[in-house]
Design a protein around this motif. Structure first.
Motif, PDB file in Angstrom:
ATOM      1  N   ALA A  38       1.013  -1.226   0.016  1.00  0.00           N
ATOM      2  CA  ALA A  38       0.054  -0.275   0.094  1.00  0.00           C
ATOM      3  C   ALA A  38       0.910   1.301   0.106  1.00  0.00           C
ATOM      4  O   ALA A  38       0.404   2.364  -0.461  1.00  0.00           O
ATOM      5  CB  ALA A  38      -0.807  -0.073   1.213  1.00  0.00           C
ATOM      6  N   ASP A  39       2.109   1.033   0.396  1.00  0.00           N
ATOM      7  CA  ASP A  39       2.985   2.433   0.521  1.00  0.00           C
ATOM      8  C   ASP A  39       3.806   2.361  -0.713  1.00  0.00           C
ATOM      9  O   ASP A  39       3.995   3.561  -1.646  1.00  0.00           O
ATOM     10  CB  ASP A  39       3.917   2.090   1.601  1.00  0.00           C
ATOM     11  CG  ASP A  39       3.503   2.525   2.959  1.00  0.00           C
ATOM     12  OD1 ASP A  39       2.302   3.185   3.060  1.00  0.00           O
ATOM     13  OD2 ASP A  39       4.382   2.267   3.965  1.00  0.00           O
ATOM     14  N   VAL A  93       2.960   1.708  -3.788  1.00  0.00           N
ATOM     15  CA  VAL A  93       1.798   2.372  -4.621  1.00  0.00           C
ATOM     16  C   VAL A  93       2.274   3.409  -5.188  1.00  0.00           C
ATOM     17  O   VAL A  93       2.408   4.008  -6.442  1.00  0.00           O
ATOM     18  CB  VAL A  93       0.395   2.227  -4.398  1.00  0.00           C
ATOM     19  CG1 VAL A  93      -0.345   3.012  -5.442  1.00  0.00           C
ATOM     20  CG2 VAL A  93       0.067   0.722  -4.439  1.00  0.00           C
ATOM     21  N   HIS A  94       2.648   4.440  -4.364  1.00  0.00           N
ATOM     22  CA  HIS A  94       3.123   5.720  -4.656  1.00  0.00           C
ATOM     23  C   HIS A  94       4.138   5.910  -5.299  1.00  0.00           C
ATOM     24  O   HIS A  94       4.498   6.711  -6.116  1.00  0.00           O
ATOM     25  CB  HIS A  94       3.136   6.571  -3.250  1.00  0.00           C
ATOM     26  CG  HIS A  94       1.889   6.401  -2.714  1.00  0.00           C
ATOM     27  ND1 HIS A  94       0.682   7.272  -2.878  1.00  0.00           N
ATOM     28  CD2 HIS A  94       1.364   5.629  -1.501  1.00  0.00           C
ATOM     29  CE1 HIS A  94      -0.368   7.138  -1.971  1.00  0.00           C
ATOM     30  NE2 HIS A  94       0.189   6.048  -1.114  1.00  0.00           N
ATOM     31  N   THR A 105      -2.453  -5.238  -9.981  1.00  0.00           N
ATOM     32  CA  THR A 105      -2.546  -4.261  -9.237  1.00  0.00           C
ATOM     33  C   THR A 105      -1.116  -3.335  -9.429  1.00  0.00           C
ATOM     34  O   THR A 105      -1.110  -2.080  -9.887  1.00  0.00           O
ATOM     35  CB  THR A 105      -2.171  -4.551  -7.878  1.00  0.00           C
ATOM     36  OG1 THR A 105      -3.591  -5.190  -7.364  1.00  0.00           O
ATOM     37  CG2 THR A 105      -2.318  -3.180  -6.916  1.00  0.00           C
ATOM     38  N   LEU A 147      -5.169   2.374  -4.921  1.00  0.00           N
ATOM     39  CA  LEU A 147      -5.096   2.186  -3.681  1.00  0.00           C
ATOM     40  C   LEU A 147      -6.099   1.358  -2.937  1.00  0.00           C
ATOM     41  O   LEU A 147      -5.522   0.660  -1.906  1.00  0.00           O
ATOM     42  CB  LEU A 147      -4.908   3.786  -3.113  1.00  0.00           C
ATOM     43  CG  LEU A 147      -4.154   4.616  -3.555  1.00  0.00           C
ATOM     44  CD1 LEU A 147      -4.290   6.122  -2.996  1.00  0.00           C
ATOM     45  CD2 LEU A 147      -2.639   4.103  -3.019  1.00  0.00           C
ATOM     46  N   ARG A 148      -7.030   1.415  -3.322  1.00  0.00           N
ATOM     47  CA  ARG A 148      -8.185   0.316  -2.456  1.00  0.00           C
ATOM     48  C   ARG A 148      -7.776  -1.084  -2.831  1.00  0.00           C
ATOM     49  O   ARG A 148      -7.900  -1.967  -1.954  1.00  0.00           O
ATOM     50  CB  ARG A 148      -9.767   0.585  -3.152  1.00  0.00           C
ATOM     51  CG  ARG A 148     -10.599  -0.423  -2.439  1.00  0.00           C
ATOM     52  CD  ARG A 148     -11.998   0.087  -2.865  1.00  0.00           C
ATOM     53  NE  ARG A 148     -13.145  -0.824  -2.486  1.00  0.00           N
ATOM     54  CZ  ARG A 148     -13.584  -0.465  -1.426  1.00  0.00           C
ATOM     55  NH1 ARG A 148     -13.411   0.476  -0.506  1.00  0.00           N
ATOM     56  NH2 ARG A 148     -14.771  -1.385  -0.996  1.00  0.00           N
ATOM     57  N   ALA A 208      -4.546  -2.275  -3.748  1.00  0.00           N
ATOM     58  CA  ALA A 208      -3.488  -2.619  -2.969  1.00  0.00           C
ATOM     59  C   ALA A 208      -3.523  -2.835  -1.640  1.00  0.00           C
ATOM     60  O   ALA A 208      -3.031  -3.920  -1.168  1.00  0.00           O
ATOM     61  CB  ALA A 208      -2.420  -1.442  -3.172  1.00  0.00           C
ATOM     62  N   ALA A 209      -4.584  -2.096  -1.056  1.00  0.00           N
ATOM     63  CA  ALA A 209      -4.921  -2.294   0.303  1.00  0.00           C
ATOM     64  C   ALA A 209      -5.476  -3.546   0.698  1.00  0.00           C
ATOM     65  O   ALA A 209      -5.233  -4.525   1.607  1.00  0.00           O
ATOM     66  CB  ALA A 209      -6.042  -1.208   1.081  1.00  0.00           C
ATOM     67  N   GLN A 249      -2.797  -6.368  -0.027  1.00  0.00           N
ATOM     68  CA  GLN A 249      -1.796  -6.439   1.190  1.00  0.00           C
ATOM     69  C   GLN A 249      -2.490  -7.062   2.479  1.00  0.00           C
ATOM     70  O   GLN A 249      -1.850  -7.708   3.206  1.00  0.00           O
ATOM     71  CB  GLN A 249      -1.519  -4.858   1.498  1.00  0.00           C
ATOM     72  CG  GLN A 249      -0.654  -4.948   2.634  1.00  0.00           C
ATOM     73  CD  GLN A 249      -0.007  -3.384   2.948  1.00  0.00           C
ATOM     74  OE1 GLN A 249       0.594  -2.834   2.084  1.00  0.00           O
ATOM     75  NE2 GLN A 249      -0.190  -2.978   4.098  1.00  0.00           N
ATOM     76  N   GLU A 304     -12.039  -5.554  -6.264  1.00  0.00           N
ATOM     77  CA  GLU A 304     -11.100  -4.416  -6.448  1.00  0.00           C
ATOM     78  C   GLU A 304     -10.018  -4.389  -7.290  1.00  0.00           C
ATOM     79  O   GLU A 304      -9.756  -3.241  -7.753  1.00  0.00           O
ATOM     80  CB  GLU A 304     -10.408  -4.354  -4.821  1.00  0.00           C
ATOM     81  CG  GLU A 304     -11.426  -3.923  -3.773  1.00  0.00           C
ATOM     82  CD  GLU A 304     -12.304  -5.461  -3.188  1.00  0.00           C
ATOM     83  OE1 GLU A 304     -12.002  -6.489  -3.836  1.00  0.00           O
ATOM     84  OE2 GLU A 304     -12.742  -5.391  -1.878  1.00  0.00           O
TER      85      GLU A 304
END
Length: 419
Positions: free
Chosen positions: A94-95, A97-98, A271, A327-328, A330-331, A334, A342
């Motif tokens: 989730a981190d 991704v950025h 993803t 982001l959704r 990836a969360a 994870q 998603e």
């Protein structure tokens, strides 16, 4: 960019779990913001200027890639997405991704920064025998070994993997593989992970297929032809496996467990692709907006034209919506949840956004956007294939809609939690 990165990859213990900036609820925590900006600076300052050399092929491309990887390591930016237990930097998905979005501004960003083969590294780490893991995983992690994946077959619907005809037959001490694969990035690869039918017809598909690691220098393994994708060479090849022998230890994930391992790979892979497409969308958006300021028509800058402003508005809102869904996804991945809805929605949304933003950028550039004087021509051709890779849009739209509708088929006074 000549000093190593010296910031934590995870938040200090006293860092709030959620951003606290009331003006920007989506603001990144400081440690992640600094890291994202360093990756973006490296991609824009080092990787993008080297794209002509990286596209040249041969020794020129190999030398350029090796030099960039050395710079990435020197700056502490190599392997950020790989788990710590296999020698990576351990950034949570989730981190990441950025950072992946920043890497994705260049198609070569993931290769330069060591995340290109994350799926293969994780697959070997989780599902390979110790002998195979020890032989191949270190090379993937340090960039010496190049893997590829073989699932789709010529003349078969890729969206229905049960139609695969590549077969592995049991022999004394191993297996013999016969069949063909295509749209595998086999050019220059050291091994291919091949999906094969190992069980007879009638066995449920979930238990009928097995994956094997096949060295590309094995007798009987051959690249039949190059597959040019809309005029670009993305290293895709058609491959023939003619009685290729592999030992038992080369089985990945156990006999009959191929679909389970592939499903795990697909959720993360879709993803990660969507993350990179966000980076490409952002790059195209920047090119478009700068062009609107620099070019005039009929004594006015293009930026003053309402139709051009519509291009900017539509592109901005679509990128932001796609980022939110990615982001959704990836969360969810994870967290280890069943995340098909998603992930599929993120894949389709990011792909469509990339195609639309690039189409507008090309339109703004006019004739110049159609030739290789700008990166838009290659980006546009490459983007069209995203709507086919990892399952066509139509498959995902159909499947996601069916699952959502099923959630509403129960009691009318119960509101399902699908958002």
């Amino acid at each position: 960019m000549d000093t190593p990165l010296d910031i934590p990859l995870v938040a200090p213990p006293d860092t709030p779990s959620r951003p606290t900036d009331l003006h920007d609820p989506f603001a990144l925590p400081d440690h992640l913001l600094v890291l994202r900006d360093r990756v973006r600076e490296f991609v824009r300052g080092e990787v993008i200027p080297a794209e002509p050399a990286l596209l040249a092929g041969g020794d020129t491309a190999r030398t350029a890639l090796d030099d960039l990887r050395a710079k990435a390591r020197a700056n502490g930016l190599w392997g950020l997405s790989h788990p710590v237990e296999i020698g990576g930097r351990g950034l949570p998905l989730a981190d990441y991704v950025h950072l992946g979005e920043a890497e994705g501004e260049s198609e070569f960003g993931p290769a330069v920064l060591g995340s290109e083969h994350l799926l293969d590294a994780l697959m070997l780490h989780r599902h390979a025998t110790p002998a195979v893991r020890d032989r191949y995983l270190p090379g993937i992690l340090d960039g010496r070994t190049t893997p590829c994946y073989g699932m789709s077959e010529p003349g078969r619907s890729g969206s229905d993997p049960s139609l695969m005809t590549t077969r592995a037959t049991k022999t004394d001490g191993g297996w013999e593989i016969q069949g063909s694969k295509w749209f595998s990035r086999a050019a220059g690869a050291d091994f291919m992970t091949v999906m094969c039918r190992t069980e007879p017809l009638g066995v449920p598909n979930s238990q009928a297929f097995t994956m094997f690691l096949v060295p590309t220098d094995a007798p009987g393994f051959s690249c039949v032809r190059e597959l040019s994708v809309l005029g670009t060479d993305g290293r895709h090849r058609e491959v023939r496996l003619d009685r290729v022998a592999v030992p038992d230890e080369n089985m990945i994930g156990g006999r009959g467990a191929g679909f389970a391992a592939a499903g795990e790979r697909l959720d993360l892979g879709r993803t990660l692709r969507a993350v990179q497409w966000l980076g490409q969308s952002r790059r195209a958006f920047g090119l478009m907006c700068r062009r609107l300021h620099r070019r005039t028509a009929f004594q006015e800058p293009l930026a003053s034209k309402q139709l051009m402003q519509q291009h900017v508005f539509d592109s901005y809102t679509e990128i932001q919506a796609a980022r939110s869904q990615v982001l959704r996804a990836a969360a969810a991945v994870q967290a280890g949840r069943r995340a098909y809805v998603e992930v599929a929605a993120a894949k389709v949304l990011a792909s469509r956004t990339l195609c639309r933003v690039l189409d507008r950028a090309v339109q703004v550039y006019g004739a110049e956007g159609l030739i290789d004087d700008t990166p838009l021509s290659r980006m546009y051709r490459t983007a069209r294939a995203t709507r086919v890779y990892d399952g066509p849009d139509e498959l995902h739209v159909h499947t996601v809609a069916k699952r959502l509708l099923k959630a509403y088929a129960g009691a009318p006074d119960v509101e399902p939690d699908v958002f």
